[in-house]
Design a protein around this motif. Structure first.
Motif, PDB file in Angstrom:
ATOM      1  N   UNK A  36       0.827  -1.206   0.000  1.00  5.15           N
ATOM      2  CA  UNK A  36       0.000   0.000   0.000  1.00  5.15           C
ATOM      3  C   UNK A  36       0.864   1.261   0.000  1.00  5.15           C
ATOM      4  N   UNK A  37       1.993   1.219   0.671  1.00 10.28           N
ATOM      5  CA  UNK A  37       2.860   2.390   0.742  1.00 10.28           C
ATOM      6  C   UNK A  37       3.582   2.655  -0.573  1.00 10.28           C
ATOM      7  N   UNK A  38       3.845   1.596  -1.359  1.00 15.52           N
ATOM      8  CA  UNK A  38       4.646   1.736  -2.578  1.00 15.52           C
ATOM      9  C   UNK A  38       3.814   1.748  -3.853  1.00 15.52           C
ATOM     10  N   UNK A  39       2.482   1.713  -3.752  1.00 15.74           N
ATOM     11  CA  UNK A  39       1.625   1.602  -4.934  1.00 15.74           C
ATOM     12  C   UNK A  39       1.513   2.898  -5.726  1.00 15.74           C
ATOM     13  N   UNK A  40       1.975   4.008  -5.164  1.00 15.75           N
ATOM     14  CA  UNK A  40       1.843   5.289  -5.844  1.00 15.75           C
ATOM     15  C   UNK A  40       0.461   5.900  -5.713  1.00 15.75           C
ATOM     16  N   UNK A  41      -0.357   5.373  -4.801  1.00 14.45           N
ATOM     17  CA  UNK A  41      -1.737   5.815  -4.612  1.00 14.45           C
ATOM     18  C   UNK A  41      -1.842   6.554  -3.271  1.00 14.45           C
ATOM     19  N   UNK A  42      -2.435   7.750  -3.307  1.00  6.84           N
ATOM     20  CA  UNK A  42      -2.677   8.495  -2.066  1.00  6.84           C
ATOM     21  C   UNK A  42      -4.140   8.428  -1.642  1.00  6.84           C
ATOM     22  N   UNK A  43      -5.041   8.514  -2.611  1.00  9.34           N
ATOM     23  CA  UNK A  43      -6.475   8.456  -2.325  1.00  9.34           C
ATOM     24  C   UNK A  43      -7.167   7.628  -3.406  1.00  9.34           C
ATOM     25  N   UNK A  44      -8.328   7.061  -3.051  1.00 15.02           N
ATOM     26  CA  UNK A  44      -9.142   6.291  -3.994  1.00 15.02           C
ATOM     27  C   UNK A  44     -10.611   6.485  -3.670  1.00 15.02           C
ATOM     28  N   UNK A  45     -11.449   6.241  -4.673  1.00 19.82           N
ATOM     29  CA  UNK A  45     -12.895   6.254  -4.497  1.00 19.82           C
ATOM     30  C   UNK A  45     -13.409   4.821  -4.625  1.00 19.82           C
ATOM     31  N   UNK A  46     -14.314   4.431  -3.737  1.00 24.07           N
ATOM     32  CA  UNK A  46     -14.884   3.094  -3.748  1.00 24.07           C
ATOM     33  C   UNK A  46     -16.380   3.155  -4.020  1.00 24.07           C
ATOM     34  N   UNK A  47     -16.887   2.111  -4.666  1.00 27.58           N
ATOM     35  CA  UNK A  47     -18.307   2.053  -5.012  1.00 27.58           C
ATOM     36  C   UNK A  47     -19.193   2.046  -3.774  1.00 27.58           C
ATOM     37  N   UNK A  48     -18.716   1.443  -2.694  1.00 33.89           N
ATOM     38  CA  UNK A  48     -19.467   1.323  -1.449  1.00 33.89           C
ATOM     39  C   UNK A  48     -18.621   1.847  -0.296  1.00 33.89           C
ATOM     40  N   UNK A  49     -19.239   2.215   0.829  1.00 36.23           N
ATOM     41  CA  UNK A  49     -18.448   2.479   2.035  1.00 36.23           C
ATOM     42  C   UNK A  49     -17.621   1.239   2.389  1.00 36.23           C
ATOM     43  N   UNK A  50     -16.418   1.421   2.821  1.00 39.43           N
ATOM     44  CA  UNK A  50     -15.509   0.300   3.023  1.00 39.43           C
ATOM     45  C   UNK A  50     -16.067  -0.733   3.989  1.00 39.43           C
ATOM     46  N   UNK A  51     -16.855  -0.313   4.974  1.00 39.51           N
ATOM     47  CA  UNK A  51     -17.372  -1.266   5.955  1.00 39.51           C
ATOM     48  C   UNK A  51     -18.432  -2.192   5.364  1.00 39.51           C
ATOM     49  N   UNK A  52     -18.971  -1.869   4.189  1.00 35.61           N
ATOM     50  CA  UNK A  52     -20.010  -2.713   3.595  1.00 35.61           C
ATOM     51  C   UNK A  52     -19.454  -3.880   2.784  1.00 35.61           C
ATOM     52  N   UNK A  53     -18.161  -3.883   2.496  1.00 37.20           N
ATOM     53  CA  UNK A  53     -17.607  -4.944   1.650  1.00 37.20           C
ATOM     54  C   UNK A  53     -17.644  -6.297   2.336  1.00 37.20           C
TER      55      UNK A  53
END
Length: 384
Positions: free
Chosen positions: A69-86
């Motif tokens: 996660x630290x090396x992926x080059x990603x700082x923020x993302x948008x998800x289709x659902x709230x993370x707790x619903x997955x």
């Protein structure tokens, strides 16, 4: 005319459009591009532990996950659902239902926004190409969307599954092919990718963990017009988009196992092979240079590079094999950092940002490029 060209034992390519320094009379004009993102936006650090809860056994060491996660080059993302619903998604059917529901909302937002930007109405659209690799439906998503937004009953539709990350570039190429034969038509390329809904719970494989660190969700719509459409709102000074001058499609034989899905009872299990950057370094630069040379151009002539952000290693491989300046692919890195890898949506997101932020000068050359399952690549030569 599209002419298949065999260019050696290691590749098969399809090229379109004549060579020359100016856009041909049959050029396709990009009238608008609009990206739509889900409202659930997360910092990368806030997703690491919840994704670990979904994918790893309780006793697992999470050091590797945190490094990914630290090396992926990603700082923020948008998800289709709230993370707790997955965690509540018990099977593929539930994931696919969520894909259709959220996908329709994002597709409508992207499509209506792009048409408004182009100064057009839904009834003006003659062809709708809809690509996704993160869900399926029959009737397809585009058919369900048509009535919601007011598309004509006689609209031509082409739902596409299987192109994956390359579909943003390949879809634009196929829209261009269509508009060359129907120069008075307007076509829309719509891509919808909800990658988070394919994450496999209880799967601690490296590929699943990489996907959980890299991919984000979104949709994009691109409006394209044939050469016979004349001028309009999208062609006002300062608003004119690029023209598609030529395209090139390429399959790399014996690489089918590098990228894609293993599809089973739990849905789409991602396949991401560590050999992808090597394929890019070994073949991509040579083929890209040959494509440009057919049109009297070199790498140095390209002013705007719009590359699908397959991940930091893939972007480094593209930079190295083309001998590009370190900042040439910054548009891809910025997109990756702010929204993650959105599969087919990403390269259209980058095109939108390039158009809005960089405002290339009239006559400037651009190259839009992506890679995907097959293993394959797609090049789209643009002129602003």
């Amino acid at each position: 005319m599209r002419v298949p060209v065999i260019t050696g034992a290691d590749a098969f390519s399809v090229r379109t459009a004549p060579s020359g320094s100016a856009a041909p009379a049959t050029a396709t004009t990009v009238a608008a591009v609009r990206t739509a993102l889900p409202p659930h936006r997360y910092a990368q650090d806030d997703l690491t532990e919840p994704i670990g809860d979904l994918c790893l056994p309780p006793e697992a060491d999470r050091a590797v996950l945190r490094r990914l996660h630290a090396s992926a080059g990603v700082r923020t993302r948008h998800l289709a659902l709230p993370i707790e619903q997955y965690a509540e998604l018990g099977d593929f059917g539930q994931c696919n239902d969520a894909w259709m529901a959220a996908g329709l909302e994002l597709a409508e937002e992207a499509l209506t926004g792009a048409l408004e930007e182009a100064g057009l109405e839904p009834a003006d659209v003659d062809l709708l190409v809809c690509a996704s690799i993160t869900g399926i439906g029959a009737p397809s998503l585009d058919a369900r969307l048509a009535g919601r937004v007011g598309l004509r009953p006689d609209i031509k539709r082409l739902p596409v599954f299987g192109l994956g990350c390359v579909a943003g570039a390949a879809g634009l190429s196929r829209v261009h092919d269509y508009l060359r034969g129907h120069p008075h038509d307007t076509a829309v390329l719509l891509t919808v990718e909800l990658c988070s809904l394919t994450l496999q719970q209880g799967d601690d494989s490296p590929a699943n963990l990489v996907a959980g660190a890299l991919f984000g969700d979104g949709a994009a719509a691109l409006v394209a017009r044939g050469s016979g459409c004349g001028t309009g709102a999208a062609n006002r000074p300062g608003r004119a988009g690029p023209s598609v001058v030529a395209t090139c499609s390429r399959l790399y034989p014996d690489t089918e196992q590098l990228l894609g899905w293993d599809i089973g009872a739990s849905g789409f299990r991602v396949v991401i092979d560590a050999g992808v950057p090597g394929i890019v370094r070994d073949h991509f630069g040579r083929h890209l240079r040959a494509f440009l040379a057919e049109h009297g151009l070199t790498v140095d002539d390209i002013e705007t590079w719009m590359c699908h952000p397959g991940g930091p290693k893939v972007l480094s491989a593209v930079t190295d094999t083309l001998g590009l300046p370190d900042d040439a692919l910054d548009s891809a890195r910025r997109s990756l950092a702010t929204v993650g890898n959105m599969s087919s949506v990403s390269v259209l997101h980058i095109l939108q940002n390039t158009w809005q932020s960089l405002r290339p000068e009239p006559g400037a050359w651009g190259l839009l490029m992506a890679m995907g399952p097959g293993f394959c690549s797609e090049l789209v030569l643009l002129r602003w």
